[in-house]
Design an enzyme around this catalytic site. Structure first.
Site, PDB file in Angstrom:
ATOM      1  N   ARG A 239       0.843  -1.197   0.000  1.00  0.00           N
ATOM      2  CA  ARG A 239       0.000   0.000   0.000  1.00  0.00           C
ATOM      3  C   ARG A 239       0.878   1.247   0.000  1.00  0.00           C
ATOM      4  O   ARG A 239       0.579   2.218  -0.695  1.00  0.00           O
ATOM      5  CB  ARG A 239      -0.944  -0.003   1.211  1.00  0.00           C
TER       6      ARG A 239
ATOM      7  N   CYS B  62      -1.592   6.066   9.006  1.00  0.00           N
ATOM      8  CA  CYS B  62      -1.890   4.746   8.431  1.00  0.00           C
ATOM      9  C   CYS B  62      -3.015   4.951   7.422  1.00  0.00           C
ATOM     10  O   CYS B  62      -2.986   5.903   6.654  1.00  0.00           O
ATOM     11  CB  CYS B  62      -2.258   3.764   9.544  1.00  0.00           C
TER      12      CYS B  62
END
Length: 276
Positions: free
Chosen positions: A173, A231
């Site tokens: 990611r 995050c």
């Protein structure tokens, strides 16, 4: 002082009136109440992460916007917390949701710890189990401002100029190869990738302190380094902040995280390995 307690330590603390919060939450099952009702640590009160540790918001605020101090205080009173209580929080998935509760309550002035290894560790240790809902009396706890260590999106953008901005998501990611939840793949320019999973053993407990310090040293973090974490939506970042606190390093959190950044027009997107 450690911010963690073992299952054995929690069993001993229960006799001293410790308050216990069950914060079960997973992306595939955000409401953990049914699992809580089927079995939890005796006396534990269920906490709903999405409604009590977050708030509704616009897409450009991220998926789990930081709630107000008053919102968390009202929730904490509904869990039966009073000033001076010692609180232990746990969940059933790698400590992520518990870390969110730890962050908000500790910033509010509560003496709060996280059960190392969570529900699985409690069961493995042969701890007592209770079903149904715990009975408790609403409390009167007063929280101080919880927002002081939370970065705005502009502060997060500038942070790599003066410190280390940790991206706690999975490497693929971070590199922008996949993005299962947010509209754009990639990372904040200047961020360093340190996936939260590197801090955990296979059983979900934290690795030893020397291993944790090496993890942070690998991305240039020492005792005096300014550090912030983000995050996907501010949940996993709280776990990174918890681990940093465990080795004696204070951190800030960009609570809007990638979900806010990627939903805000005009923000630059970096891809690939670490950039500057």
């Amino acid at each position: 002082m450690s911010h963690m307690v073992s299952a054995t330590e929690l069993a001993e603390l229960r006799s001293s009136g410790v308050r216990i919060l069950d914060v079960r939450f997973r992306l595939d099952q955000p409401d953990g109440r049914s699992d809580y009702l089927e079995g939890h640590i005796p006396g534990a009160v269920y906490v709903d992460l999405e409604s009590e540790l977050s708030r509704p918001g616009r897409s450009d605020e991220g998926r789990h916007p930081l709630p107000s101090t008053e919102h968390v205080q009202d929730a904490a009173r509904s869990w039966g917390l009073n000033d001076g209580d010692v609180v232990v929080v746990y969940d059933d998935y790698r400590g992520l949701a518990a870390a969110r509760a730890w962050w908000l309550l500790s910033r509010g002035g509560v003496d709060v710890r996280v059960l190392d290894g969570g529900w699985a560790e409690w069961q493995a240790a042969g701890g007592d189990v209770e079903t149904g809902s715990a009975e408790f009396t609403p409390g009167t706890v007063t929280l101080t401002d919880i927002a002081g260590d939370s970065l705005t999106i502009d502060e997060a953008a500038a942070f790599p100029e003066s410190g280390v901005l940790i991206d706690a998501r999975a490497p693929e990611r971070f590199r922008g190869e996949i993005e299962p939840l947010d509209p754009i793949a990639g990372h904040i320019p200047g961020a360093m990738n340190l996936p939260m999973g590197v801090h955990l053993r296979e059983d979900g407990t934290l690795r030893d302190l020397d291993s944790l310090r090496r993890n942070f040293a690998d991305v240039g973090i020492g005792n005096e380094t300014p550090v912030a974490a983000y995050c996907g939506s501010g949940i996993t970042a709280a776990h990174t902040a918890l681990v940093l606190a465990e080795v004696g390093i204070d951190a800030k959190i960009f609570h809007g995280s990638w979900s806010q950044w990627s939903n805000t027009p005009g923000r630059p997107i970096a891809k690939g390995e670490h950039t500057s």
